[in-house]
Design an enzyme around this catalytic site. Structure first.
Site, short mmCIF file in Angstrom:
data_model
loop_
_atom_site.label_atom_id
_atom_site.label_comp_id
_atom_site.label_asym_id
_atom_site.label_seq_id
_atom_site.Cartn_x
_atom_site.Cartn_y
_atom_site.Cartn_z
CD1 TRP A 192 -0.20 -1.56 3.14
CD2 TRP A 192 0.66 0.50 3.29
NE1 TRP A 192 0.62 -1.53 4.25
CE2 TRP A 192 1.15 -0.27 4.37
CE3 TRP A 192 1.05 1.84 3.19
CZ2 TRP A 192 2.02 0.24 5.34
CZ3 TRP A 192 1.93 2.35 4.15
CH2 TRP A 192 2.39 1.55 5.20
CG ASN A 193 5.19 1.30 0.52
OD1 ASN A 193 4.82 0.53 -0.36
ND2 ASN A 193 6.44 1.38 0.92
CE LYS A 216 -2.65 -9.65 -2.08
NZ LYS A 216 -3.06 -8.32 -1.58
N PRO A 217 -3.72 -6.18 -5.76
CG PRO A 217 -5.38 -4.63 -6.34
CD PRO A 217 -4.95 -6.05 -6.54
N GLY A 269 6.93 -6.31 -0.20
CA GLY A 269 6.25 -6.27 1.09
C GLY A 269 7.21 -6.69 2.19
CB SER A 270 6.62 -7.60 5.69
OG SER A 270 5.90 -8.82 5.64
CD GLU A 291 11.35 -3.23 -2.41
OE1 GLU A 291 11.45 -3.02 -1.17
OE2 GLU A 291 10.59 -2.61 -3.16
CB CYS A 325 11.26 -0.95 1.55
SG CYS A 325 9.73 -1.83 1.67
CD GLU A 422 11.09 -1.79 6.77
OE1 GLU A 422 10.57 -2.92 6.78
OE2 GLU A 422 11.37 -1.20 5.73
#
Ligand code: SIN
Length: 517
Positions: A192-193, A216-217, A269-270, A291, A325, A422
């Site tokens: 979402w960022n 997939k948003p 994502g994470s 990533e 990130c 993070e």
């Protein structure tokens, strides 16, 4: 739960028949969102999934509510899709691949160029949608749309340069030729960022290479993805598909990673989620691009230009209220310049205007949701309980909206949580160091390695430190590294592969053809 491609529960045609008509509820939701925005082209707002060239709801009729993180107001809904729609989308992408993969590179270049131009034409509208669902300021959202479009432009130009090679053979009557071919259907899972740019960074490369895609948003920011104009640019039906989900995300993600039609998974994502997806993709040895999370060190040496270093720290740490990130997470400052750097940074941060991103006085918007605010608060509390001092901010700002005051902490001890994880929020955590050797050890003392930054005017040190940092990307005397043409990605647990730059290669197979004569 189905992990692999199973018999279709619905055909694409049946899915279309079921979902094409708009319900009264949909109309109300769409108009509520439209009235919140002042779009020049309201038809950019889509509140359905996109499968095989059709806007569709879900079979279950379930809906996901999307809210504005600056106000907590409901913006509208999108369908809660599940594995059924995911399979239909994957199969549509598989069918479309048969023709899309055989189009010429020039044809795909032209379509991507058209998409790029549409993103310029609709820049204002697309930026508004980003701000409304993500919270970032309008200026940042305009920047994101430009960044997002730059990936489309870049990969349009890469499409026509997927060269192969001829390799001389030691045998007289043999010729070795290497060609590049598109991998196939790609599953794209994005955060979402950057509701737009994280899609085009992947989708631009995939389409340029001749791949088709199922996206997939994220449920927090789906509207930017759905507004992406692929259809208007002339992308044929089935080449790009979007499946929206929140509650069913586990089963949808499993299908996207394990379905045999899918040949590649691309995720941002994470790190914990990346590991799960990587494990699932391993079941069919799919190619992956990941990533994942970072924990970027930002080092200020005593020979740095302090004005420049403060500006760089602001840009890197507080970009999008700290929600990238590659944001600086741990700021290490050499003892002799520590006090000056800390006080100048604190003065600048104290002048930030936090608020709704649509307000042009706002310099920093909200965080994405209350979980994000809670995480930031817990990192600050932990650091303070271990001896850190609050120079500015330090607490949440009561709602509506998910706000945390931009914060500068000094004397953060090495064992504070914030140095380990993070934060993904607007907290600059300052720690003093004495020697280059000591700070390199501190900077590398983490399992992840996406970006790292340092400021120094000593050319020998610049080379030494740039080489010693265990990260995929280094910014030296700059806090901003992101561009379409660079190899973006990390080492250690920050990911696999590179995006942007020559990243089209991640969507191509290499095939050797040996010719006997
Ligand atoms: C990210 O936060 O994942 C991407 C940041 C960027 O592209 O600059």
């Amino acid at each position: 739960m189905r992990f692999l491609a199973s018999p279709r529960l619905l055909t694409v045609g049946a899915l279309r028949m079921q979902h094409r008509s708009f319900s009264p509820k949909f109309t109300i939701m769409a108009s509520r969102l439209a009235s919140t925005l002042s779009l020049k082209d309201p038809s950019l707002l889509k509140t359905q999934g996109f499968i095989d060239g059709q806007w569709v709801d879900s079979k279950s009729g379930g809906k996901i509510t999307v809210t504005n993180p600056a106000t907590n107001e409901e913006l509208g809904t999108i369908p809660e899709m599940d594995v059924t729609e995911t399979c239909v989308a994957i199969e549509a992408a598989g069918e479309a691949f048969k023709t899309w993969s055989r189009t010429t590179a020039k044809y795909r270049h032209d379509i991507l160029k058209k998409l790029y131009e549409l993103m310029q034409t609709h820049a204002e509208d697309l930026a508004q949608i980003i701000t409304l669902e993500n919270g970032k300021t309008l200026k940042e959202a305009q920047g994101e749309n430009a960044y997002s479009a730059s990936f489309v432009e870049w990969f349009a130009e890469e499409a026509v340069r997927t060269y192969g090679e001829h390799i001389p053979s030691p045998t007289a009557n043999v010729r070795n030729v290497v060609i590049k071919q598109p991998i196939g259907v790609v599953s794209i899972l994005t955060p979402w960022n950057f509701p737009s740019a994280m899609i085009t960074r992947k989708l631009g490369a995939a389409l340029a290479a001749g791949c088709t895609a199922v996206i997939k948003p994220p449920p927090e920011t789906p509207f930017s993805a759905l507004a992406l104009l692929a259809r208007r640019a002339g992308v044929p039906d089935g080449v790009v598909n979007a499946v929206t989900t929140q509650k069913n995300v586990n089963e949808v993600a499993k299908e996207m990673c394990m379905n045999k039609i899918v040949k590649k998974v691309s995720f941002t994502g994470s790190t914990p989620v990346a590991k799960l997806l990587y494990g699932m993709a391993a079941s069919t040895l799919k190619k992956v691009s990941i990533e994942a999370g970072g924990n970027a060190p930002f080092i200020v040496f005593e020979d740095a230009d302090i004005t420049q270093a403060v500006e760089g720290a602001i840009a890197s740490k507080f970009r999008q209220s700290g929600q990238t990130c590659v944001c600086a997470n741990r700021i290490y400052v050499q003892s002799s310049v520590y006090a000056e750097f800390a006080s100048r940074l604190a003065d600048k941060v104290a002048a930030f205007k936090v608020g709704n991103g649509l307000d042009d006085k706002t310099t920093h918007g909200p965080l994405i949701h209350d979980r994000a605010v809670n995480k930031v608060a817990s990192h600050v509390e932990d650091a303070v309980s271990k001896g850190a001092q609050v120079l500015v901010g330090g607490s949440r700002i009561e709602g509506p909206g998910y706000f945390f005051a931009p914060t500068v902490l000094s004397d953060v001890p090495a064992h504070a949580l914030i140095n380990d994880e993070e934060t993904f929020g607007p907290v600059a955590a300052l720690t003093k160091f004495d020697t280059e050797e000591e700070v390199i050890k501190l900077a590398n003392n983490t399992d992840v390695g996406l970006a790292g930054y340092f400021y120094s005017r000593d050319v020998g040190r610049v080379w030494r430190v740039a080489e010693a940092l265990e990260v995929g990307m280094v910014g030296t005397n700059t806090g901003m590294i992101s561009q379409a043409m660079i190899p973006f990605g990390g080492v250690k647990e920050s990911g696999l592969g590179r995006e942007g730059g020559h990243g089209i290669g991640e969507y191509l197979n290499t095939k050797l053809i040996v010719f006997g004569m």
